[in-house]
Design an enzyme around this catalytic site. Structure first.
Site, PDB file in Angstrom:
ATOM      1  N   ARG A   1       0.826  -1.220   0.000  1.00  0.00           N
ATOM      2  CA  ARG A   1       0.000   0.000   0.000  1.00  0.00           C
ATOM      3  C   ARG A   1       0.855   1.263   0.000  1.00  0.00           C
ATOM      4  O   ARG A   1       0.440   2.299   0.526  1.00  0.00           O
ATOM      5  CB  ARG A   1      -0.966   0.015   1.188  1.00  0.00           C
TER       6      ARG A   1
ATOM      7  N   ARG B   1      -3.455   6.178   0.046  1.00  0.00           N
ATOM      8  CA  ARG B   1      -4.073   7.243   0.828  1.00  0.00           C
ATOM      9  C   ARG B   1      -3.111   8.053   1.674  1.00  0.00           C
ATOM     10  O   ARG B   1      -3.434   9.161   2.107  1.00  0.00           O
ATOM     11  CB  ARG B   1      -5.156   6.639   1.722  1.00  0.00           C
TER      12      ARG B   1
ATOM     13  N   ASP C   1      -6.734  -3.403  -7.426  1.00  0.00           N
ATOM     14  CA  ASP C   1      -7.463  -3.918  -6.267  1.00  0.00           C
ATOM     15  C   ASP C   1      -7.716  -5.398  -6.501  1.00  0.00           C
ATOM     16  O   ASP C   1      -7.879  -5.829  -7.654  1.00  0.00           O
ATOM     17  CB  ASP C   1      -8.789  -3.179  -6.070  1.00  0.00           C
TER      18      ASP C   1
ATOM     19  N   ARG D   1      -6.737  11.310  -7.400  1.00  0.00           N
ATOM     20  CA  ARG D   1      -7.917  10.464  -7.316  1.00  0.00           C
ATOM     21  C   ARG D   1      -9.196  11.246  -7.051  1.00  0.00           C
ATOM     22  O   ARG D   1     -10.293  10.682  -7.083  1.00  0.00           O
ATOM     23  CB  ARG D   1      -7.751   9.459  -6.154  1.00  0.00           C
TER      24      ARG D   1
ATOM     25  N   TYR E   1     -14.863 -12.685   0.291  1.00  0.00           N
ATOM     26  CA  TYR E   1     -15.680 -11.542  -0.132  1.00  0.00           C
ATOM     27  C   TYR E   1     -16.926 -12.004  -0.884  1.00  0.00           C
ATOM     28  O   TYR E   1     -18.024 -11.478  -0.687  1.00  0.00           O
ATOM     29  CB  TYR E   1     -14.862 -10.600  -1.022  1.00  0.00           C
TER      30      TYR E   1
END
Length: 398
Positions: free
Chosen positions: A81, A85, A130, A94, A205
């Site tokens: 990562r 962010r 992702d 983004r 998921y």
């Protein structure tokens, strides 16, 4: 910076990265892997001999040397990562773009992947995407909800639900091939890591319908209908394998298989119900000659099995010291990890102290790639990551 980015890269100067990586054989186009052993033009299963090309620019990189358990000029560093962010430039680029849309725009994928390489001088880039992208690409009705994560409209609970999962082809993800072509041209000698979600995590998921703390529906299916569970994971293994192959054939130098949720399982359940599918994925890309990294969260009790599944490099989270992890994994594997990402919120002195502990635990390893023991936390100060890379490079310079 070590002359990797900015201006015209060596690879770009030699020609278009995607054209430069092509060999014309039997009127077909074969892409060469960015690693030392280019893509095999024939199937190993069919008994065909792989086409051997010349070593690429990334061959002598510290990252690939460490993955191959060879001597390195310094311990290589990258962060899970690292593109995301924690970077203000990421949030800016983004702005107004949904997560899945950003993963399907080659211009955004390229820019976001390059941002941490420019800022931190890490030794490898990780392809921005992702784990649910291949599922979305084959038509699964899902979305990534801000603050929640992937949400699946029709969870898989019955055999007929498997119809949602068709095979993935390169034509389903042209934006991946295009983005990696752009990236390898910019990165030059810096390796690009491709990645995919492992079958268990994808299944979790799909069965839960979204993120879950207890995985109750997932485990209920795994225990209650083992044949349906095996068929689900096998189908996901095929999809994941295809997704990784697209990335390698486009120019990725290594791949990482993320099994974010598999730490919820006991070793016996992992070996029986999960390991065959993960092993199938890792074996499917073995002939490409690129390092295969396998990482999971809370997997201290599974480290040996994860290595046994076929990884060349086993990722270790922050809960197990690297010397103990090496004992559990056994010889013949490099390790990746494993500073606690929360340490980066502390003082610079504390970060260095904890980093020294990781490096000391790694001192006897056959190969070590420095990383965090999980992903970069969203509010991590970017400068702390930059300082950490510089500290590891300086401390371990040979």
């Amino acid at each position: 910076m070590r002359g990797r980015l900015g201006g015209t890269s060596v690879r770009a100067a030699q020609g278009h990265p995607r054209r430069a990586g092509h060999f014309f054989i039997r009127a077909k186009i074969w892409r060469v892997s960015a690693n030392d052993l280019p893509l095999a033009h024939g199937s190993a299963d069919a008994g065909e001999t792989p086409f051997q090309g010349q070593p690429s620019q990334t061959y002598d990189s510290a990252f690939l040397k460490a993955c191959r358990r060879e001597p390195v000029p310094h311990t290589p560093v990258w962060f899970m990562r690292q593109a995301g962010r924690s970077l203000p430039e990421y949030r800016k680029v983004r702005e107004g773009t949904q997560m899945l849309e950003s993963c399907m725009r080659p211009d955004l994928v390229t820019e976001i992947t390059l941002q941490p390489v420019r800022r931190h001088d890490v030794d490898a880039a990780i392809f921005f995407s992702d784990i649910v992208v291949p599922l979305k690409a084959i038509g699964v009705d899902l979305d990534i909800k801000p603050g929640v994560g992937p949400v699946v409209a029709r969870p898989i609970r019955r055999r007929e639900d498997l119809a949602q999962l068709r095979d993935l082809t390169p034509e389903d993800v042209p934006y991946v091939t295009e983005a990696i072509g752009m990236l390898t041209g910019e990165l030059g000698a810096t390796p690009l890591i491709g990645f995919a979600g492992a079958p268990f995590t994808l299944a979790s998921y799909l069965v839960e319908g979204g993120p879950s703390k207890n995985h109750e529906h997932t485990k209920a299916l795994m225990y209650g209908d083992p044949q349906l569970w095996a068929d689900l994971l096998d189908r996901l293994a095929d999809i994941t394998s295809a997704f990784l192959k697209v990335q390698i054939e486009a120019g990725a130098s290594a791949v990482q298989l993320f099994d974010s949720w598999v730490g919820a399982l006991a070793p016996a359940d992992y070996r029986r119900s999960v390991m065959p599918a993960s092993a199938k994925v890792l074996e499917s890309v073995a002939s490409y000659g690129v390092p295969r990294i396998h990482f999971g969260v809370g997997t201290g009790e599974l480290l040996g099995l994860m290595g046994e599944a076929g990884a060349d490099v086993v990722g270790v989270d922050y809960r197990v010291a690297l010397d103990e992890a090496a004992r559990r994994v056994g010889p013949g594997k490099a390790l990746q990890g494993n500073l606690d990402p929360a340490v980066l919120f502390s003082t610079e002195e504390a970060v260095r102290t904890k980093t020294d502990e990781v490096l000391a635990a790694a001192s006897g390893l056959e190969g070590h790639v420095f990383n965090l023991g999980h992903g970069v936390l969203p509010t991590t100060p970017p400068d702390a990551l930059t300082r950490l890379v510089d500290y590891v490079h300086t401390k371990t310079a040979r």
